[in-house]
Design a protein around this motif. Sequence first.
Motif, short mmCIF file in Angstrom:
data_model
loop_
_atom_site.label_atom_id
_atom_site.label_comp_id
_atom_site.label_asym_id
_atom_site.label_seq_id
_atom_site.Cartn_x
_atom_site.Cartn_y
_atom_site.Cartn_z
N GLY A 63 0.81 -1.21 0.00
CA GLY A 63 0.00 0.00 0.00
C GLY A 63 0.85 1.26 0.00
N ILE A 64 1.93 1.26 0.78
CA ILE A 64 2.83 2.43 0.82
C ILE A 64 3.49 2.63 -0.54
N VAL A 65 3.97 1.54 -1.15
CA VAL A 65 4.60 1.65 -2.47
C VAL A 65 3.59 2.17 -3.50
N ALA A 66 2.37 1.67 -3.47
CA ALA A 66 1.34 2.14 -4.42
C ALA A 66 1.03 3.61 -4.19
N PHE A 67 0.92 4.02 -2.93
CA PHE A 67 0.64 5.42 -2.62
C PHE A 67 1.78 6.31 -3.11
N MET A 68 3.03 5.89 -2.85
CA MET A 68 4.17 6.70 -3.28
C MET A 68 4.26 6.77 -4.82
N CYS A 69 3.93 5.67 -5.50
CA CYS A 69 3.90 5.70 -6.97
C CYS A 69 2.86 6.70 -7.45
N ASN A 70 1.72 6.73 -6.79
CA ASN A 70 0.66 7.66 -7.17
C ASN A 70 1.12 9.10 -6.93
N VAL A 71 1.75 9.38 -5.79
CA VAL A 71 2.24 10.73 -5.47
C VAL A 71 3.31 11.14 -6.48
N TRP A 72 4.28 10.26 -6.76
CA TRP A 72 5.36 10.59 -7.69
C TRP A 72 4.82 10.82 -9.10
N THR A 73 3.84 9.99 -9.50
CA THR A 73 3.26 10.16 -10.84
C THR A 73 2.55 11.51 -10.94
N ARG A 74 1.77 11.87 -9.93
CA ARG A 74 1.09 13.17 -9.95
C ARG A 74 2.10 14.32 -9.95
N ASN A 75 3.17 14.18 -9.16
CA ASN A 75 4.19 15.21 -9.09
C ASN A 75 4.89 15.38 -10.44
N LEU A 76 5.28 14.25 -11.05
CA LEU A 76 5.93 14.33 -12.36
C LEU A 76 5.01 14.90 -13.43
N SER A 77 3.74 14.50 -13.39
CA SER A 77 2.78 15.03 -14.37
C SER A 77 2.58 16.53 -14.18
N ALA A 78 2.50 16.96 -12.94
CA ALA A 78 2.33 18.40 -12.67
C ALA A 78 3.57 19.18 -13.13
N ARG A 79 4.76 18.67 -12.84
CA ARG A 79 5.99 19.34 -13.28
C ARG A 79 6.08 19.39 -14.80
N LYS A 80 5.71 18.28 -15.45
CA LYS A 80 5.74 18.24 -16.92
C LYS A 80 4.75 19.26 -17.48
N PHE A 81 3.54 19.27 -16.91
CA PHE A 81 2.53 20.21 -17.38
C PHE A 81 3.01 21.65 -17.18
N ASP A 82 3.58 21.96 -16.02
CA ASP A 82 4.10 23.31 -15.75
C ASP A 82 5.21 23.67 -16.71
N HIS A 83 6.11 22.75 -17.00
CA HIS A 83 7.23 22.99 -17.90
C HIS A 83 6.74 23.25 -19.34
N VAL A 84 5.83 22.38 -19.82
CA VAL A 84 5.29 22.56 -21.17
C VAL A 84 4.49 23.85 -21.25
N ASN A 85 3.71 24.16 -20.23
CA ASN A 85 2.91 25.38 -20.22
C ASN A 85 3.83 26.62 -20.23
N ALA A 86 4.94 26.54 -19.46
CA ALA A 86 5.88 27.67 -19.45
C ALA A 86 6.51 27.82 -20.82
N LEU A 87 6.83 26.72 -21.52
CA LEU A 87 7.41 26.81 -22.87
C LEU A 87 6.42 27.41 -23.86
N LEU A 88 5.15 27.00 -23.74
CA LEU A 88 4.12 27.52 -24.65
C LEU A 88 3.83 28.99 -24.39
N GLN A 89 3.82 29.38 -23.13
CA GLN A 89 3.56 30.78 -22.78
C GLN A 89 4.70 31.68 -23.16
N GLY A 90 5.93 31.17 -23.02
CA GLY A 90 7.10 31.98 -23.31
C GLY A 90 7.45 31.99 -24.79
N GLY A 91 7.01 31.02 -25.54
CA GLY A 91 7.46 30.89 -26.91
C GLY A 91 6.54 31.42 -27.89
#
Length: 137
Positions: A109-137
Amino acid sequence: GGGWRYDHLHLDHSSSDATDDDDIPPSTLLHSAAAAAAATSAAAVAASSTPSDPLEHVQSHNYEPDESEVWRAYVAQQHFRNRGQWWTTGKKRALKRWSLTLLIGVIQGIVAFMCNVWTRNLSARKFDHVNALLQGG
């Protein structure tokens, strides 16, 4: 022959000194069972060299502890050692098994929860990075 509680082990404990099977200590019975199992194992190894061995298809993963004379002697020894006690060997073994099952479930359960947290964190960072590239470019 053997006493009533060890008859299923096919062990011969006849002795000129012992008049009753209750006089035989459980450690002797366990040792005798180990010797019988070793002799059976040696005979099986010798017989397995023949090409028409019926046990050639049996693998080690098919082993059942209940089929072992040594295991049955150990269980019988523990049964009589635990007479009158509440925390028997069987209860301790069951507690260990269920505790390990619970521990594995919690860790999973802990491993599954941490995978879920890491996946959401990576997705949010990716979205922020792509959004910053689109806004700046």
